[in-house]
Design a protein around this motif. Structure first.
Motif, PDB file in Angstrom:
ATOM      1  N   GLY A   1       3.724  -5.161 -31.535  1.00 56.06           N
ATOM      2  CA  GLY A   1       3.482  -4.439 -30.093  1.00 56.06           C
ATOM      3  C   GLY A   1       4.295  -4.911 -29.024  1.00 56.06           C
ATOM      4  O   GLY A   1       5.211  -5.783 -29.297  1.00 56.06           O
ATOM      5  N   ALA A   2       3.659  -4.479 -27.706  1.00 60.59           N
ATOM      6  CA  ALA A   2       4.628  -4.885 -26.439  1.00 60.59           C
ATOM      7  C   ALA A   2       3.460  -4.984 -25.294  1.00 60.59           C
ATOM      8  O   ALA A   2       2.641  -4.611 -25.422  1.00 60.59           O
ATOM      9  N   GLU A   3       3.919  -6.251 -24.600  1.00 53.80           N
ATOM     10  CA  GLU A   3       3.075  -6.260 -23.375  1.00 53.80           C
ATOM     11  C   GLU A   3       3.703  -5.653 -22.391  1.00 53.80           C
ATOM     12  O   GLU A   3       4.946  -6.115 -22.184  1.00 53.80           O
ATOM     13  N   ALA A   4       2.901  -4.573 -21.631  1.00 57.77           N
ATOM     14  CA  ALA A   4       3.620  -4.061 -20.356  1.00 57.77           C
ATOM     15  C   ALA A   4       3.501  -5.039 -19.270  1.00 57.77           C
ATOM     16  O   ALA A   4       2.340  -5.517 -18.832  1.00 57.77           O
ATOM     17  N   LEU A   5       4.681  -5.367 -18.346  1.00 57.10           N
ATOM     18  CA  LEU A   5       4.416  -6.184 -17.254  1.00 57.10           C
ATOM     19  C   LEU A   5       4.999  -5.348 -16.029  1.00 57.10           C
ATOM     20  O   LEU A   5       6.023  -4.533 -16.164  1.00 57.10           O
ATOM     21  N   ILE A   6       4.221  -5.424 -14.962  1.00 56.07           N
ATOM     22  CA  ILE A   6       4.648  -4.688 -13.771  1.00 56.07           C
ATOM     23  C   ILE A   6       5.757  -5.276 -13.007  1.00 56.07           C
ATOM     24  O   ILE A   6       6.070  -6.553 -12.891  1.00 56.07           O
ATOM     25  N   ARG A   7       6.789  -4.486 -12.511  1.00 54.98           N
ATOM     26  CA  ARG A   7       7.903  -5.061 -11.562  1.00 54.98           C
ATOM     27  C   ARG A   7       8.095  -4.394 -10.269  1.00 54.98           C
ATOM     28  O   ARG A   7       7.733  -2.987 -10.181  1.00 54.98           O
ATOM     29  N   TRP A   8       8.168  -4.942  -9.102  1.00 56.63           N
ATOM     30  CA  TRP A   8       8.226  -4.157  -7.835  1.00 56.63           C
ATOM     31  C   TRP A   8       9.436  -4.608  -7.192  1.00 56.63           C
ATOM     32  O   TRP A   8       9.879  -5.629  -6.907  1.00 56.63           O
ATOM     33  N   THR A   9      10.138  -3.498  -6.990  1.00 56.62           N
ATOM     34  CA  THR A   9      11.547  -3.569  -5.971  1.00 56.62           C
ATOM     35  C   THR A   9      11.099  -3.202  -4.591  1.00 56.62           C
ATOM     36  O   THR A   9      11.022  -1.959  -4.450  1.00 56.62           O
TER      37      THR A   9
ATOM     38  N   ASP B   1      -5.679   1.220  -7.696  1.00 53.39           N
ATOM     39  CA  ASP B   1      -4.398   2.361  -7.949  1.00 53.39           C
ATOM     40  C   ASP B   1      -3.276   1.891  -8.660  1.00 53.39           C
ATOM     41  O   ASP B   1      -2.677   2.329  -9.536  1.00 53.39           O
ATOM     42  N   ILE B   2      -2.892   0.717  -8.543  1.00 54.04           N
ATOM     43  CA  ILE B   2      -1.721   0.053  -8.981  1.00 54.04           C
ATOM     44  C   ILE B   2      -2.027  -0.122 -10.523  1.00 54.04           C
ATOM     45  O   ILE B   2      -1.070   0.329 -11.539  1.00 54.04           O
ATOM     46  N   GLY B   3      -3.200  -0.500 -10.786  1.00 53.55           N
ATOM     47  CA  GLY B   3      -3.541  -0.790 -12.142  1.00 53.55           C
ATOM     48  C   GLY B   3      -3.694   0.348 -13.056  1.00 53.55           C
ATOM     49  O   GLY B   3      -3.229   0.566 -14.112  1.00 53.55           O
ATOM     50  N   GLN B   4      -4.174   1.505 -12.320  1.00 57.57           N
ATOM     51  CA  GLN B   4      -4.068   2.801 -13.005  1.00 57.57           C
ATOM     52  C   GLN B   4      -2.893   3.427 -13.330  1.00 57.57           C
ATOM     53  O   GLN B   4      -2.694   3.994 -14.376  1.00 57.57           O
ATOM     54  N   TRP B   5      -2.085   3.235 -12.300  1.00 65.22           N
ATOM     55  CA  TRP B   5      -0.672   3.568 -12.350  1.00 65.22           C
ATOM     56  C   TRP B   5      -0.040   3.072 -13.846  1.00 65.22           C
ATOM     57  O   TRP B   5       0.768   3.626 -14.503  1.00 65.22           O
ATOM     58  N   VAL B   6      -0.353   1.649 -13.792  1.00 69.23           N
ATOM     59  CA  VAL B   6       0.229   0.908 -15.013  1.00 69.23           C
ATOM     60  C   VAL B   6      -0.328   1.339 -16.328  1.00 69.23           C
ATOM     61  O   VAL B   6       0.391   1.551 -17.325  1.00 69.23           O
ATOM     62  N   LEU B   7      -1.554   1.523 -16.051  1.00 64.70           N
ATOM     63  CA  LEU B   7      -2.108   2.131 -17.679  1.00 64.70           C
ATOM     64  C   LEU B   7      -1.643   3.490 -17.949  1.00 64.70           C
ATOM     65  O   LEU B   7      -1.106   3.652 -19.116  1.00 64.70           O
ATOM     66  N   ASP B   8      -1.532   4.355 -17.203  1.00 60.65           N
ATOM     67  CA  ASP B   8      -0.955   5.703 -17.261  1.00 60.65           C
ATOM     68  C   ASP B   8       0.353   5.566 -17.708  1.00 60.65           C
ATOM     69  O   ASP B   8       1.141   6.417 -18.803  1.00 60.65           O
ATOM     70  N   GLU B   9       1.292   4.780 -17.112  1.00 65.65           N
ATOM     71  CA  GLU B   9       2.671   4.807 -17.467  1.00 65.65           C
ATOM     72  C   GLU B   9       2.923   4.033 -18.757  1.00 65.65           C
ATOM     73  O   GLU B   9       3.740   4.566 -19.477  1.00 65.65           O
TER      74      GLU B   9
ATOM     75  N   SER C   1       0.924  -1.153  -0.030  1.00 65.23           N
ATOM     76  CA  SER C   1      -0.039   0.002  -0.052  1.00 65.23           C
ATOM     77  C   SER C   1       0.967   1.170  -0.079  1.00 65.23           C
ATOM     78  O   SER C   1       0.280   2.562  -0.388  1.00 65.23           O
ATOM     79  N   GLN C   2       2.053   1.104   0.240  1.00 65.41           N
ATOM     80  CA  GLN C   2       3.270   2.353   0.099  1.00 65.41           C
ATOM     81  C   GLN C   2       3.741   2.240  -1.042  1.00 65.41           C
ATOM     82  O   GLN C   2       4.624   3.292  -1.197  1.00 65.41           O
ATOM     83  N   ALA C   3       3.884   1.311  -1.699  1.00 67.78           N
ATOM     84  CA  ALA C   3       5.047   0.795  -2.896  1.00 67.78           C
ATOM     85  C   ALA C   3       4.647   2.176  -4.167  1.00 67.78           C
ATOM     86  O   ALA C   3       5.518   2.610  -4.611  1.00 67.78           O
TER      87      ALA C   3
END
Ligand code: C2E
Ligand code: MG
Ligand code: MG
Ligand code: MG
Length: 290
Positions: free
Chosen positions: A57-65, A89-97, A32-34
């Motif tokens: 095209g490309a598939e965007a995949l999330i990574r968390w450090t 919120d994370i999903g919205q960040w992914v879409l935006d990024e 929740s803070q990431a």
């Protein structure tokens, strides 16, 4: 003695379950803070047309450090984020990024199609359609350049609602792909009703494509199903030349996997595009996804 051992054993067991629960709680808290701490980034895996040999095209995949644990795989934290709601919120960040990246690549002469994984929890948000369209608008990305990957499980939980939202997204021009096809409920009835353009063969069927006859049959069946429903089929997890050859001659249109490239950081992705023997597919948003 046996009894003492059993007691010790269960005490150990309880301690480890307790530890596990505590670790999970901690991970949820960290999750929740990431976003705020900028611990996420995206990597991009090329999708290759087996018909034109071009990158489409490309598939965007999330990574968390994670600050202490290092890289935490999405298969571990996405389910947790879905449970505690942070996926919205994370999903919205992914879409935006992903849209920001797509816009910057387009400006540099690389108008790629970007595929983004959409969680069932996101799809259930009442304002999801408006939010997605607004995000595209903000980055001036034509809807035809976005592909949303949804899973069968995501469809089934509230079928009517999901159908309606996907229909709206689709009529705005966004492509819809069924991810991990073959692993979920796989009802053929919903496929007929869903506004879907692409089926992604799950990598578990691709991995043993040429060694396990059941997997060969499943992959063949999905490719045939795609052909009869007029849906392009994407094979994920393609790791060898033999798999690529088989899929191409069997009529699968698109492939993605380590054989072509691992998911890449944006700079490496651009290098891959420059080095790739083919070119970028032109006018991706105006063409059927083939
Ligand atoms: P997915 O959407 O089915 O993504 C395909 C997974 O296969 C990715 O794992 C990718 O790195 C991996 N992969 C690609 N090519 C190969 C290959 O040739 N061999 C093997 N063994 N694996 C390959 P990743 O990145 O760990 O993601 C796992 C899952 O986490 C994804 O499965 C997706 O369900 C979820 N995920 C990842 N990013 C996001 C996101 O931004 N939002 C949501 N909601 N889910 C995401
Ligand atoms: Mg996916
Ligand atoms: Mg998949
Ligand atoms: Mg998967």
């Amino acid at each position: 003695l046996a009894k003492a051992e059993a007691t010790n054993h269960s005490r150990f067991y309880i301690a480890s379950v307790d530890q596990e629960i505590r670790a999970r709680k901690q991970l949820e808290k960290d999750l929740s803070q990431a976003l705020r701490n900028h611990e996420f980034h995206l990597v991009y895996q090329p999708q290759i047309s087996l018909q034109s040999d071009r990158i489409i095209g490309a598939e965007a995949l999330i990574r968390w450090t994670h600050p202490e644990r290092g890289m935490v795989p999405p298969d571990e934290f996405i389910p947790l984020a879905e449970l505690n709601g942070t996926i919205v919120d994370i999903g919205q960040w992914v879409l935006d990024e992903a849209c920001r990246q797509a816009a910057s690549w387009a400006a540099a002469g690389m108008p790629l199609r970007i595929a983004v994984n959409l969680s069932a929890v996101q799809l259930r948000q009442p304002d999801i359609v408006g939010t997605i369209l607004a995000t595209l608008g903000r980055h001036e990305i034509p809807p035809g350049r976005l592909e949303l990957e949804v899973t069968e499980t995501g469809f089934m939980e509230n079928l009517e609602d999901a159908v309606e939202k996907l229909r709206q997204l689709n009529s705005a021009g966004i492509n819809i792909a069924v991810d991990d096809f073959g692993t979920g409920y796989s009802s053929l009835t919903y496929l007929k009703r869903m506004p879907v353009q692409h089926l992604k063969i799950d990598k578990q069927f691709v991995q043993d494509l040429l060694v396990n006859e059941d997997d060969t049959r499943i992959a063949n069946t999905i490719i045939d199903l795609g052909r009869s429903l007029n849906l392009a089929v994407i094979a994920e997890g393609v790791e060898t030349q033999e798999q690529e050859f088989y899929l191409r001659q069997r009529g699968c249109q698109i492939a993605q996997g380590y054989h072509f490239s691992r998911p890449l950081l944006p700079e490496a992705f651009v290098k891959f595009v420059e080095a790739f023997h083919g070119k970028l597919e032109e006018n991706v948003e105006n063409q059927p996804y083939k």
